[in-house]
Design a protein around this motif. Structure first.
Motif, PDB file in Angstrom:
ATOM      1  N   THR A   1       0.815  -1.219   0.000  1.00 42.98           N
ATOM      2  CA  THR A   1       0.000   0.000   0.000  1.00 42.98           C
ATOM      3  C   THR A   1       0.845   1.265   0.000  1.00 42.98           C
ATOM      4  OG1 THR A   1      -1.525  -1.279   1.392  1.00 42.98           O
ATOM      5  CG2 THR A   1      -2.020   1.047   1.090  1.00 42.98           C
ATOM      6  N   PHE A   2       1.932   1.253   0.783  1.00 48.44           N
ATOM      7  CA  PHE A   2       2.782   2.445   0.921  1.00 48.44           C
ATOM      8  C   PHE A   2       4.246   2.061   0.695  1.00 48.44           C
ATOM      9  CE2 PHE A   2      -0.696   2.723   4.109  1.00 48.44           C
ATOM     10  CZ  PHE A   2      -1.441   3.737   3.521  1.00 48.44           C
TER      11      PHE A   2
ATOM     12  N   TRP B   1      -4.870  -2.025  11.004  1.00 44.50           N
ATOM     13  CA  TRP B   1      -5.585  -1.939   9.730  1.00 44.50           C
ATOM     14  C   TRP B   1      -7.086  -1.887   9.980  1.00 44.50           C
ATOM     15  CZ3 TRP B   1      -3.028  -1.115   5.309  1.00 44.50           C
ATOM     16  CH2 TRP B   1      -1.674  -1.415   5.288  1.00 44.50           C
TER      17      TRP B   1
ATOM     18  N   HIS C   1     -10.933  -2.838   1.586  1.00 43.58           N
ATOM     19  CA  HIS C   1      -9.570  -2.311   1.621  1.00 43.58           C
ATOM     20  C   HIS C   1      -9.179  -2.076   3.077  1.00 43.58           C
ATOM     21  CE1 HIS C   1      -9.595  -1.619  -2.728  1.00 43.58           C
ATOM     22  NE2 HIS C   1     -10.829  -1.163  -2.564  1.00 43.58           N
TER      23      HIS C   1
ATOM     24  N   GLN D   1      -6.682  -0.103   5.631  1.00 44.96           N
ATOM     25  CA  GLN D   1      -5.791   1.048   5.705  1.00 44.96           C
ATOM     26  C   GLN D   1      -5.524   1.423   7.154  1.00 44.96           C
ATOM     27  OE1 GLN D   1      -7.445   4.242   3.391  1.00 44.96           O
ATOM     28  NE2 GLN D   1      -6.516   3.512   1.502  1.00 44.96           N
ATOM     29  N   ASP D   2      -4.429   2.133   7.346  1.00 41.46           N
ATOM     30  CA  ASP D   2      -4.078   2.648   8.666  1.00 41.46           C
ATOM     31  C   ASP D   2      -3.916   4.157   8.543  1.00 41.46           C
ATOM     32  OD1 ASP D   2      -2.827   1.909  11.501  1.00 41.46           O
ATOM     33  OD2 ASP D   2      -1.614   3.486  10.592  1.00 41.46           O
ATOM     34  N   ASN D   3      -4.631   4.900   9.393  1.00 39.87           N
ATOM     35  CA  ASN D   3      -4.643   6.360   9.269  1.00 39.87           C
ATOM     36  C   ASN D   3      -3.257   6.963   9.462  1.00 39.87           C
ATOM     37  OD1 ASN D   3      -7.396   6.460   8.782  1.00 39.87           O
ATOM     38  ND2 ASN D   3      -7.902   6.527  10.965  1.00 39.87           N
TER      39      ASN D   3
ATOM     40  N   THR E   1      -1.165   6.424   6.389  1.00 41.84           N
ATOM     41  CA  THR E   1      -1.626   7.282   5.287  1.00 41.84           C
ATOM     42  C   THR E   1      -1.034   8.683   5.412  1.00 41.84           C
ATOM     43  OG1 THR E   1      -3.700   6.044   5.214  1.00 41.84           O
ATOM     44  CG2 THR E   1      -3.660   8.159   4.092  1.00 41.84           C
ATOM     45  N   LYS E   2      -1.073   9.229   6.627  1.00 39.12           N
ATOM     46  CA  LYS E   2      -0.497  10.561   6.855  1.00 39.12           C
ATOM     47  C   LYS E   2       1.021  10.542   6.684  1.00 39.12           C
ATOM     48  CE  LYS E   2      -4.113  11.946  10.130  1.00 39.12           C
ATOM     49  NZ  LYS E   2      -4.397  12.279  11.552  1.00 39.12           N
TER      50      LYS E   2
ATOM     51  N   ASP F   1       2.744   8.561   4.785  1.00 40.92           N
ATOM     52  CA  ASP F   1       3.037   8.457   3.353  1.00 40.92           C
ATOM     53  C   ASP F   1       2.903   9.818   2.669  1.00 40.92           C
ATOM     54  OD1 ASP F   1       3.605   6.611   1.089  1.00 40.92           O
ATOM     55  OD2 ASP F   1       1.654   7.329   0.380  1.00 40.92           O
ATOM     56  N   GLU F   2       1.909  10.581   3.077  1.00 38.00           N
ATOM     57  CA  GLU F   2       1.726  11.927   2.513  1.00 38.00           C
ATOM     58  C   GLU F   2       2.894  12.840   2.873  1.00 38.00           C
ATOM     59  OE1 GLU F   2      -2.010  13.296   3.936  1.00 38.00           O
ATOM     60  OE2 GLU F   2      -3.199  11.917   2.694  1.00 38.00           O
TER      61      GLU F   2
END
Length: 549
Positions: free
Chosen positions: A134-135, A159, A175, A177-179, A182-183, A185-186
């Motif tokens: 994912t990342f 997750w 799907h 995801q982990d919050n 996600t941050k 990765d951004e």
């Protein structure tokens, strides 16, 4: 490590958090002798479609995910014979396998039967693969930027399932995801410099404590460097230098002119002021006049100052001790012990002489020894004026710092004083008990009670001395020197934390402490000292602080 192009294998020595065959690693190595040693930290890339030994690789992966052997065997039996597994489609295959083995009624409800993907989600190996899918940037750069925290971050991944409806069909896609990821990765994609300022930026945005990338780590990530603007790049260099100076010199701050001098090769003076202003605006550093502080050290120092200020502002607790008499007695007792040892040794030698004369017809095989007589007037022991001053300061002041080289008698002086005071306290308690039990005591003894009531409250404090040191070894040596209990400062902190986690039916172990003695004070971090002082000031009865070093 097998090189991808030449297939040649190299033995590389280093710290590799991931060593499984489904990972491709990128690392710089330096040859020393016959071995290669890793330089810096590795980057990881997932081999999503391993062609060689395909089933063996996935069998090992499921084993690392702690999948029961029964499920694993049934899964590979269920797979078509010539099919190739891929990490991209692994979740889909595992779900299809589960559905095919469940009965019709069980398919409609949530069940863990034959759910191999459940084990993948719960295992470290499975989480690492899911993160890489994912990342991918996280697996590429995080082992370099945050090498100490990389594994723990993956281990804390949570997750969350997000279900999406496919338009026009009855199927649903799930799907995970982990919050936080996600941050993260951004940040790596857009503002990687934020990872260099964790205490005030990354902590706020990602809730990650003490995860801070160094400038040296950023320099290893060439693909990230060009994304960092010059202002933030200079701020990272300046911040790194400030941390280095504080760590190496034991400072809590650095003069801004000195700081500018240290980074003069990397940036102009104008860029230094701009970077300092940027870090101040972001609360990364604290500036007071020309001084630049690290915030956590600044706060710790403030807390220490407040605690010491509180101790100084209180009415001083005077300890009534005849210092010279105490030291004279102590020195005299030492001399008596030494003389007794000399005399006993001399008597032993005399007996040996006599035995030797008897056994060897008068031949003397021992040199003559002079034996000092213990009879007569005892010579007055010399008193060290520095020890007198130290004891007097301790007795009269709420805060005392005793400095001196190793072995000069700091611990001995302090322990001598407080052993004497404890002995006096015991004698007073024993006398008080005898008085209370004496039913025939006359009323004139009431004046004693009246006198106690009129005294200052600080003279009535019970003497409860706490000897501490920064390390276990130092605490052990302190205990050996003083013959009194000694603790590490961390033991005090964790004792309080464990007490707070209980029902608190009993008082805290150190709630009656009135005197804190810190040995090897120069080795104590300001953060640890501030915590201990705050605990003892707020949750104990601290009235005196003595620091030795």
């Amino acid at each position: 490590i097998q090189e991808e192009n030449s297939k040649k294998e190299y033995e590389v020595v280093g710290r590799f958090p991931l060593v499984d065959p489904w990972w491709r690693v990128n690392v710089k190595a330096k040859k020393v002798g016959s071995k290669y040693f890793m330089q810096g930290y590795p980057s990881y890339f997932l081999r999503t479609d391993p062609e060689e030994n395909n089933r063996q690789v996935f069998s090992l992966f499921l084993k690392e995910c702690h999948v029961p052997e029964v499920f694993k065997q049934k899964f590979f039996t269920w797979l078509p014979e010539n099919s190739m597994l891929s990490f991209r489609s692994l979740e889909e295959n595992l779900k299809r396998f589960q559905v095919s083995h469940l009965k019709t009624k069980e398919q409609k409800r949530d069940t863990k039967d034959y759910d191999i993907f459940y084990y993948v989600l719960k295992s470290f190996a499975g989480r690492a693969v899911l993160v890489a899918l994912t990342f991918p940037m996280i697996l590429e750069f995080l082992p370099i930027l945050l090498p100490r925290h990389f594994c723990s971050l993956l281990d804390t991944v949570c997750w969350q399932a997000k279900t999406e409806d496919n338009s026009g069909t009855d199927d649903e896609e799930v799907h995970f995801q982990d919050n936080m990821l996600t941050k993260l990765d951004e940040i790596l994609k857009n503002e990687p410099w934020k990872l260099g300022f964790s205490r005030k930026i990354t902590y706020k945005e990602l809730n990650l404590s003490y995860c801070e990338a160094t400038w040296a780590a950023f320099c290893q990530c060439e693909h990230l460097l060009w994304k960092i603007p010059d202002l933030q790049k200079n701020a990272l260099i300046l911040y790194d230098q400030l941390k280095k100076r504080c760590r190496e010199m034991g400072h809590t701050y650095e003069d801004q002119d000195e700081l500018a001098h240290f980074v003069s090769k990397d940036m102009s003076i104008e860029h230094v002021w701009q970077s300092l202003e940027f870090m101040k605006d972001q609360n990364i550093v604290i500036r007071e006049k020309k001084l630049v502080f690290l915030p956590h050290l600044y706060k710790s120092e403030k807390d220490i100052a407040m605690c010491i200020g509180d101790l100084m502002s209180k009415c001083s607790w005077k300890l009534d001790v005849d210092v010279r008499k105490l030291l004279n007695t102590s020195e005299a007792s030492k001399e008596m012990v030494d003389k007794k040892m000399d005399v006993s040794q001399a008597h032993e030698m005399e007996h040996l002489k006599e035995d030797s004369l008897d056994n060897h017809n008068g031949e003397n095989h021992f040199p003559e020894m002079e034996v000092g007589s213990v009879s007569g007037t005892q010579s007055k022991a010399e008193v060290d004026l520095d020890q007198v001053t130290a004891m007097e300061k301790i007795c009269s002041n709420p805060v005392t710092i005793i400095s001196g080289k190793g072995g000069c008698g700091k611990s001995t002086t302090v322990s001598c004083l407080f052993r004497h005071l404890k002995q006096v306290e015991k004698e007073v308690e024993a006398a008080s008990k005898d008085f209370e039990e004496d039913l025939e005591a006359s009323e004139e003894w009431n004046t004693f009670d009246h006198h106690l009531e009129s005294e200052n409250i600080y003279t009535q404090k019970n003497l409860n001395v706490l000897f501490t040191a920064p390390t276990g070894r130092a605490a052990s040596l302190l205990h050996e020197k003083t013959n009194l209990p000694a603790y590490t400062l961390h033991q005090i902190i964790y004792s309080f934390r464990s007490w707070r986690q209980t029902e608190q039916a009993q008082a805290w172990k150190f709630s009656n402490v009135t005197v804190l003695i810190v040995d090897e004070g120069s080795l104590v971090s300001v953060h640890v000292l501030s915590l201990v002082l705050r605990l003892l000031c707020e949750h104990a009865q601290l009235a005196k602080l003595i620091i030795l070093g």
